[in-house]
Write a protein that holds these residues in place. Structure first.
Motif, mmCIF file in Angstrom:
data_model
loop_
_atom_site.group_PDB
_atom_site.id
_atom_site.type_symbol
_atom_site.label_atom_id
_atom_site.label_comp_id
_atom_site.label_asym_id
_atom_site.label_seq_id
_atom_site.Cartn_x
_atom_site.Cartn_y
_atom_site.Cartn_z
ATOM 1 N N PHE A 12 2.963 -22.743 18.063
ATOM 2 C CA PHE A 12 4.343 -22.335 18.326
ATOM 3 C C PHE A 12 4.993 -23.172 19.430
ATOM 4 N N ARG A 13 4.365 -24.280 19.789
ATOM 5 C CA ARG A 13 4.923 -25.123 20.845
ATOM 6 C C ARG A 13 6.357 -25.555 20.545
ATOM 7 N N PRO A 14 6.692 -26.005 19.320
ATOM 8 C CA PRO A 14 8.087 -26.397 19.054
ATOM 9 C C PRO A 14 9.076 -25.253 19.290
ATOM 10 N N VAL A 15 8.657 -24.037 19.001
ATOM 11 C CA VAL A 15 9.528 -22.879 19.232
ATOM 12 C C VAL A 15 9.827 -22.731 20.722
ATOM 13 N N ARG A 16 8.790 -22.853 21.532
ATOM 14 C CA ARG A 16 8.981 -22.720 22.974
ATOM 15 C C ARG A 16 9.828 -23.857 23.529
ATOM 16 N N GLU A 17 9.581 -25.084 23.068
ATOM 17 C CA GLU A 17 10.359 -26.218 23.541
ATOM 18 C C GLU A 17 11.841 -26.035 23.241
ATOM 19 N N SER A 18 12.130 -25.591 22.032
ATOM 20 C CA SER A 18 13.520 -25.361 21.649
ATOM 21 C C SER A 18 14.158 -24.273 22.504
ATOM 22 N N ALA A 19 13.431 -23.193 22.720
ATOM 23 C CA ALA A 19 13.964 -22.091 23.524
ATOM 24 C C ALA A 19 14.183 -22.521 24.974
ATOM 25 N N MET A 20 13.273 -23.343 25.507
ATOM 26 C CA MET A 20 13.433 -23.817 26.886
ATOM 27 C C MET A 20 14.661 -24.707 27.017
ATOM 28 N N ASP A 21 14.851 -25.605 26.065
ATOM 29 C CA ASP A 21 16.015 -26.498 26.099
ATOM 30 C C ASP A 21 17.313 -25.689 26.024
ATOM 31 N N LYS A 22 17.319 -24.675 25.162
ATOM 32 C CA LYS A 22 18.521 -23.844 25.035
ATOM 33 C C LYS A 22 18.758 -23.026 26.292
ATOM 34 N N LEU A 23 17.676 -22.584 26.947
ATOM 35 C CA LEU A 23 17.830 -21.852 28.204
ATOM 36 C C LEU A 23 18.488 -22.732 29.259
ATOM 37 N N ILE A 24 18.031 -23.967 29.373
ATOM 38 C CA ILE A 24 18.617 -24.887 30.350
ATOM 39 C C ILE A 24 20.088 -25.131 30.025
ATOM 40 N N GLU A 25 20.391 -25.272 28.747
ATOM 41 C CA GLU A 25 21.785 -25.468 28.335
ATOM 42 C C GLU A 25 22.643 -24.252 28.697
ATOM 43 N N ARG A 26 22.116 -23.050 28.450
ATOM 44 C CA ARG A 26 22.865 -21.820 28.752
ATOM 45 C C ARG A 26 23.108 -21.694 30.253
ATOM 46 N N LEU A 27 22.091 -21.959 31.054
ATOM 47 C CA LEU A 27 22.248 -21.873 32.493
ATOM 48 C C LEU A 27 23.250 -22.911 33.000
ATOM 49 N N THR A 28 23.179 -24.118 32.457
ATOM 50 C CA THR A 28 24.110 -25.176 32.854
ATOM 51 C C THR A 28 25.542 -24.799 32.522
ATOM 52 N N TYR A 29 25.751 -24.290 31.312
ATOM 53 C CA TYR A 29 27.091 -23.899 30.869
ATOM 54 C C TYR A 29 27.634 -22.753 31.728
ATOM 55 N N GLU A 30 26.793 -21.743 31.966
ATOM 56 C CA GLU A 30 27.242 -20.598 32.752
ATOM 57 C C GLU A 30 27.570 -21.012 34.184
ATOM 58 N N ALA A 31 26.759 -21.903 34.748
ATOM 59 C CA ALA A 31 27.011 -22.372 36.108
ATOM 60 C C ALA A 31 28.327 -23.140 36.193
ATOM 61 N N GLN A 32 28.607 -23.955 35.196
ATOM 62 C CA GLN A 32 29.854 -24.720 35.184
ATOM 63 C C GLN A 32 31.073 -23.811 35.112
ATOM 64 N N LYS A 33 30.935 -22.700 34.435
ATOM 65 C CA LYS A 33 32.039 -21.757 34.272
ATOM 66 C C LYS A 33 32.215 -20.827 35.472
ATOM 67 N N ASN A 34 31.175 -20.729 36.323
ATOM 68 C CA ASN A 34 31.197 -19.724 37.392
ATOM 69 C C ASN A 34 30.837 -20.306 38.757
ATOM 70 N N ASN A 35 31.278 -21.529 39.007
ATOM 71 C CA ASN A 35 31.059 -22.156 40.313
ATOM 72 C C ASN A 35 29.587 -22.156 40.723
ATOM 73 N N GLY A 36 28.738 -22.443 39.768
ATOM 74 C CA GLY A 36 27.316 -22.570 40.058
ATOM 75 C C GLY A 36 26.509 -21.292 39.941
ATOM 76 N N LEU A 37 27.165 -20.166 39.673
ATOM 77 C CA LEU A 37 26.462 -18.884 39.647
ATOM 78 C C LEU A 37 25.973 -18.536 38.237
ATOM 79 N N VAL A 38 24.777 -17.963 38.175
ATOM 80 C CA VAL A 38 24.208 -17.532 36.894
ATOM 81 C C VAL A 38 23.516 -16.191 37.082
ATOM 82 N N TRP A 39 23.504 -15.402 36.021
ATOM 83 C CA TRP A 39 22.702 -14.179 35.980
ATOM 84 C C TRP A 39 21.307 -14.558 35.483
#
Length: 514
Positions: free
Chosen positions: A157-184
């Motif tokens: 299941f390594r490809p599944v985890r890699e994909s989920a990790m990449d998407k997590l980083i993308e989500r955090l980056t997007y949320e930070a850009q929208k909220n002056n660096g802040l993320v939940w």
């Protein structure tokens, strides 16, 4: 994949609301004949007729783990409570835990009877966690461990985890850009973990909207199975007809949502023919034709839904809340964050962390171990029950008594740990201190339980926590929203032990080296 124990999930506020109903039940129960043969039960606070110690607990106004901490100072490491119709024994020392889970593991490896609500969602205890010790449990656990959670399967299941990790980083980056660096923190890591488990479970491509819909359904199921007063006093069940109707409605909604996914996966497997890539492996694949010892039939669709739900609910919140505590700890101590980051850089250089790198990161592994010592997913073990009259610490334990292990007095015992109140990953380096988290070599901390009923998802949970911490520290520098702000490490009990104030953090992307 540990989940919330029945004992600690009870909402004591219900006792005040429904106390009048207990009075009605009192006369009925007082007419019952007492047991003719007394037993030498462990010490505990005097109990009231019929209600036992429930009212005392409610009147304390304290969370259960704090109430238990007070009782432990009075009665010692083995305590007997009477909670309605339930005899409960709480153990809070390494010796008693070892006696119950290791020395007498076969006797204490069963589960007590299920409430009617939980029996609906577990298909009458047809899950790894809830099954009575015996053929069903052996078959289900063996299938989960060998067919799904072995090292070989997890690597698949390594490809599944890699994909989920990449998407997590993308989500955090997007949320930070929208909220002056802040993320939940919790919201984002929880969704990443859930995406991994959904893929592992069903092996199907799904939209974000569908995954969110399944997630909301799983949360609703957890809420529906929260213990009610009639679980302790069955005679009160007529007063809970509305709640039982709601439980059946939730189960029906769960089936309508998940059975089509089960059928879709079954069809995909059958149609894959000689091309296995047409239907990548999933947990469901191991269940369709599963032969359970003592049964002639394969699992029904309802049982397949139940087993899939167990994997999803058991592995999501336990991992996600651990990750929130991890980020809180690295924000609270910049030196810890720097050491983690420097170890990552020295191990992998400029490339993305791969899970094969984790075994070479000694400080990260020590950090995760200390995280589990200070912040186990739950305060109490899943409930054990003896299959025959037994003794613990010289006291009698009746058949089907609820036996609970209270974790924090063990993992913070000054006789076992130096400065146990301090969060100190270094204690696990250079051989200064150590602990086998499985409990096989001795019990000092058992966040996943121990013995025959140890959490089968231990290896998966350790992998997910370690990998996600490494990726998040590699990609971002974490800090508090307020530069002068302190992290509040107060906790509360939801489905797991969560931060009282949900963590919001400031993230700054790391400067990529050239």
């Amino acid at each position: 994949m540990a989940s919330l124990s029945f004992f600690q999930s009870f909402d004591h506020n219900l006792l005040f609301t429904l106390f009048s109903l207990l009075i009605s039940a009192l006369l009925f129960f007082l007419t019952r004949k007492p047991k003719s043969k007394p037993v030498n039960l462990p010490p505990g606070p005097p109990s009231w007729p019929v209600v036992g110690n429930l009212i005392q607990f409610a009147r304390s106004g304290k969370p259960l783990y704090l109430y238990m901490h007070e009782l432990r100072q009075i009665y010692g490491p083995i305590i007997h409570l009477k909670l309605g119709n339930r005899t409960t024994i709480i153990l809070s020392s390494p010796d008693l835990a070892h006696e119950a889970l290791i020395q007498k593991g076969q006797v204490f490896s069963s589960r007590p009877p299920e409430t009617r609500t939980r029996a609906i969602f577990s298909c009458d205890k047809f899950t790894v966690n809830s099954a009575t010790y015996g053929p069903y449990w052996r078959s289900l656990r063996r299938n989960m461990v060998q067919g799904m959670l072995s090292s070989t399967r997890l690597k698949g299941f390594r490809p599944v985890r890699e994909s989920a990790m990449d998407k997590l980083i993308e989500r955090l980056t997007y949320e930070a850009q929208k909220n002056n660096g802040l993320v939940w923190v919790l919201k984002n890591v929880r969704f990443a973990v859930f995406c991994i488990l959904v893929s592992m479970c069903f092996g199907l491509e799904m939209s974000t909207e569908m995954i969110e819909k399944i997630d909301e359904m799983m949360k609703t199921v957890l809420i529906a199975t929260t213990p009610r007063l009639d679980d302790f006093f069955p005679i009160l069940s007529p007063f809970f007809a509305k709640q039982r109707k709601r439980v059946l409605q939730v189960r029906d909604e769960q089936m309508k949502l998940l059975v089509p996914l089960v059928q879709q996966r079954r069809s995909a497997v059958r149609n894959s023919g000689s091309d296995p890539s047409a239907a990548p492996f999933s947990y469901l694949d191991t269940l369709f034709d599963l032969k359970v010892e003592g049964r002639d039939s394969v699992p029904s669709d309802a049982e397949l839904v139940t087993l899939c739900s167990e994997l999803l609910n058991g592995g999501t919140d336990t991992t996600a809340t651990g990750l929130e505590w991890a980020i809180a700890r690295i924000i609270d101590d910049p030196k810890t964050q720097a050491r983690l980051y420097n170890e990552i850089v020295s191990t992998v250089g400029d490339r993305k962390v791969d899970e094969s790198d984790l075994e070479h990161m000694d400080y990260l592994n020590a950090f995760v171990k200390e995280l589990l010592r200070k912040h186990p997913p739950t305060n109490f073990s899943l409930t054990h029950a003896p299959t025959e009259p037994a003794t613990l610490g010289g006291y009698d334990v009746p058949v089907n008594a609820n036996v609970e292990i209270y974790y924090s007095p063990i993992s913070e015992d000054p006789k076992l740990w130096s400065n146990p109140e301090k969060f100190d990953p270094d204690r696990f380096l250079s051989g200064r201190e150590d602990a086998d988290i499985t409990g096989v070599k001795g019990i000092k901390m058992i966040p996943f339980g121990a013995g025959r009923r140890i959490c089968p998802g231990l290896s998966m949970a350790m992998l997910h926590v370690s990998l996600m911490i490494a990726r998040m520290v590699q990609e971002f520098e974490w800090s508090a929203p307020d530069p002068d702000g302190k992290i509040d490490f107060s906790e509360k009990v939801m489905f797991t032990i969560v931060m009282k104030n949900t963590l919001r953090a400031c993230v700054k992307p790391r400067v990529k080296r050239t």
